[in-house]
Design an enzyme around this catalytic site. Sequence first.
Site, mmCIF file in Angstrom:
data_model
loop_
_atom_site.group_PDB
_atom_site.id
_atom_site.type_symbol
_atom_site.label_atom_id
_atom_site.label_comp_id
_atom_site.label_asym_id
_atom_site.label_seq_id
_atom_site.Cartn_x
_atom_site.Cartn_y
_atom_site.Cartn_z
ATOM 1 N N LYS A 1 7.177 -11.582 -3.846
ATOM 2 C CA LYS A 1 6.339 -10.561 -3.264
ATOM 3 C C LYS A 1 4.909 -11.050 -3.040
ATOM 4 O O LYS A 1 4.168 -10.533 -2.213
ATOM 5 C CB LYS A 1 6.257 -9.360 -4.226
ATOM 6 C CG LYS A 1 7.549 -8.697 -4.550
ATOM 7 C CD LYS A 1 7.270 -7.538 -5.533
ATOM 8 C CE LYS A 1 8.518 -7.038 -6.170
ATOM 9 N NZ LYS A 1 8.181 -6.006 -7.208
ATOM 10 N N GLU A 47 2.739 -19.193 0.793
ATOM 11 C CA GLU A 47 2.915 -18.900 -0.638
ATOM 12 C C GLU A 47 1.636 -18.300 -1.226
ATOM 13 O O GLU A 47 0.542 -18.589 -0.750
ATOM 14 C CB GLU A 47 3.225 -20.209 -1.381
ATOM 15 C CG GLU A 47 4.678 -20.392 -1.783
ATOM 16 C CD GLU A 47 5.097 -19.516 -2.957
ATOM 17 O OE1 GLU A 47 4.553 -18.406 -3.152
ATOM 18 O OE2 GLU A 47 5.994 -19.958 -3.695
ATOM 19 N N ILE A 79 0.771 -18.752 -4.652
ATOM 20 C CA ILE A 79 0.212 -19.755 -5.568
ATOM 21 C C ILE A 79 1.256 -20.824 -5.866
ATOM 22 O O ILE A 79 2.435 -20.521 -6.015
ATOM 23 C CB ILE A 79 -0.290 -19.076 -6.868
ATOM 24 C CG1 ILE A 79 -0.932 -20.098 -7.828
ATOM 25 C CG2 ILE A 79 0.807 -18.308 -7.580
ATOM 26 C CD1 ILE A 79 -1.731 -19.447 -8.965
ATOM 27 N N ASP A 120 2.153 -23.206 -8.692
ATOM 28 C CA ASP A 120 1.897 -23.400 -10.118
ATOM 29 C C ASP A 120 2.516 -24.735 -10.525
ATOM 30 O O ASP A 120 1.879 -25.777 -10.410
ATOM 31 C CB ASP A 120 2.473 -22.189 -10.861
ATOM 32 C CG ASP A 120 2.243 -22.222 -12.358
ATOM 33 O OD1 ASP A 120 1.231 -22.774 -12.790
ATOM 34 O OD2 ASP A 120 3.086 -21.688 -13.105
ATOM 35 N N GLY A 127 5.137 -25.982 -8.968
ATOM 36 C CA GLY A 127 5.690 -26.568 -7.748
ATOM 37 C C GLY A 127 7.205 -26.417 -7.645
ATOM 38 O O GLY A 127 7.811 -26.796 -6.640
ATOM 39 N N THR A 129 9.129 -23.832 -7.158
ATOM 40 C CA THR A 129 9.589 -22.998 -6.043
ATOM 41 C C THR A 129 9.638 -23.798 -4.743
ATOM 42 O O THR A 129 10.641 -23.787 -4.036
ATOM 43 C CB THR A 129 8.659 -21.770 -5.878
ATOM 44 O OG1 THR A 129 8.611 -21.080 -7.133
ATOM 45 C CG2 THR A 129 9.155 -20.831 -4.800
ATOM 46 N N LYS A 143 -2.731 -24.540 -8.722
ATOM 47 C CA LYS A 143 -3.199 -24.882 -10.072
ATOM 48 C C LYS A 143 -2.929 -26.365 -10.304
ATOM 49 O O LYS A 143 -1.852 -26.735 -10.768
ATOM 50 C CB LYS A 143 -2.406 -24.087 -11.124
ATOM 51 C CG LYS A 143 -2.838 -22.656 -11.342
ATOM 52 C CD LYS A 143 -2.043 -22.061 -12.505
ATOM 53 C CE LYS A 143 -2.183 -20.563 -12.549
ATOM 54 N NZ LYS A 143 -1.212 -19.949 -13.470
ATOM 55 N N ASP A 178 0.436 -10.796 -9.334
ATOM 56 C CA ASP A 178 0.668 -9.786 -10.370
ATOM 57 C C ASP A 178 0.744 -10.376 -11.767
ATOM 58 O O ASP A 178 0.880 -11.591 -11.954
ATOM 59 C CB ASP A 178 2.016 -9.097 -10.117
ATOM 60 C CG ASP A 178 3.192 -10.012 -10.467
ATOM 61 O OD1 ASP A 178 3.224 -11.146 -9.946
ATOM 62 O OD2 ASP A 178 4.042 -9.629 -11.293
HETATM 63 P P1 IMP Z 1 5.887 -22.445 -9.252
HETATM 64 O O1 IMP Z 1 5.764 -22.778 -10.707
HETATM 65 O O2 IMP Z 1 4.998 -23.317 -8.398
HETATM 66 O O3 IMP Z 1 7.321 -22.488 -8.798
HETATM 67 O O4 IMP Z 1 5.372 -20.958 -9.048
HETATM 68 C C1 IMP Z 1 6.258 -19.905 -9.194
HETATM 69 C C2 IMP Z 1 5.669 -18.554 -8.926
HETATM 70 O O5 IMP Z 1 5.108 -18.069 -10.149
HETATM 71 C C3 IMP Z 1 4.529 -18.418 -7.929
HETATM 72 O O6 IMP Z 1 4.955 -18.335 -6.586
HETATM 73 C C4 IMP Z 1 3.937 -17.094 -8.372
HETATM 74 O O7 IMP Z 1 4.655 -16.011 -7.813
HETATM 75 C C5 IMP Z 1 4.131 -17.144 -9.867
HETATM 76 N N1 IMP Z 1 2.878 -17.528 -10.560
HETATM 77 C C6 IMP Z 1 2.551 -18.725 -11.068
HETATM 78 N N2 IMP Z 1 1.331 -18.701 -11.646
HETATM 79 C C7 IMP Z 1 0.871 -17.436 -11.478
HETATM 80 C C8 IMP Z 1 -0.362 -16.767 -11.837
HETATM 81 O O8 IMP Z 1 -1.300 -17.316 -12.445
HETATM 82 N N3 IMP Z 1 -0.442 -15.451 -11.508
HETATM 83 C C9 IMP Z 1 0.544 -14.792 -10.842
HETATM 84 N N4 IMP Z 1 1.690 -15.385 -10.475
HETATM 85 C C10 IMP Z 1 1.858 -16.684 -10.784
HETATM 86 MG MG MG Z 2 5.616 -16.497 -5.642
#
Ligand code: IMP
Ligand code: MG
Length: 175
Positions: free
Chosen positions: A43, A99, A101, A103, A105, A107, A131, A159
């Site tokens: 979302k 996207e 964020i 975090d 990577g 996703t 990040k 969120d």
């Molecule tokens: P990934 O770790 O890059 O796969 O990030 C996964 C998902 O976690 C992101 O697309 C966000 O939806 C969520 N996410 C990661 N860090 C945060 C944060 O600090 N606040 C809110 N959502 C987050």
């Molecule tokens: Mg997300």
Amino acid sequence: MTLGRPKVLITEEAIRARISELARKISGDYAHAEELLLVGILKGSFVFLADLSRRLAVPATVDFMALQTYGRESVPGEEVRLLMDTRSDISGKHVLVVEDIVDTGKTLRYLLPLLASRGPASLRTCAMLRKPARISGEVHIDYVGFDVPDVWVVGYGLDRADRYRALPYIGSVSP
Ligand code: IMP
Ligand code: MG
């Protein structure tokens, strides 16, 4: 339960200015493309996508995907699950993934090979936030709004337990 007010990290004004810059850059890069397909990841990307798309100078269509990312206890290879796919066929299209964020990577590492296998004309990524301290492994992001420290950020679509998405600024809350 009372929840504290998030501490402001990035103001509304700073977000607006940065989105204008991103939109200018993206519009220039796609000036020769007939059309751009923006694929928002739900979302969290809905606010960013709404603002970015309205500032682009290139014709754009919009589609969405929903993904679920699992935490540490997940089975290897099953860390990300596709909950909702795009409605449109992306083959032959210039696709820009939008996207909220990046975090770890995880996703994008799941999503990009999947989209690439569908034969888009081009495939790039745009993330409002990144990040750097948390990213593990290879993940290429073409357009980044802001780098943020390793704190939990909320607002502007982001969120914590589905709260704070409608805040107009980006703030941090204690975990
Ligand atoms: P990934 O770790 O890059 O796969 O990030 C996964 C998902 O976690 C992101 O697309 C966000 O939806 C969520 N996410 C990661 N860090 C945060 C944060 O600090 N606040 C809110 N959502 C987050
Ligand atoms: Mg997300």
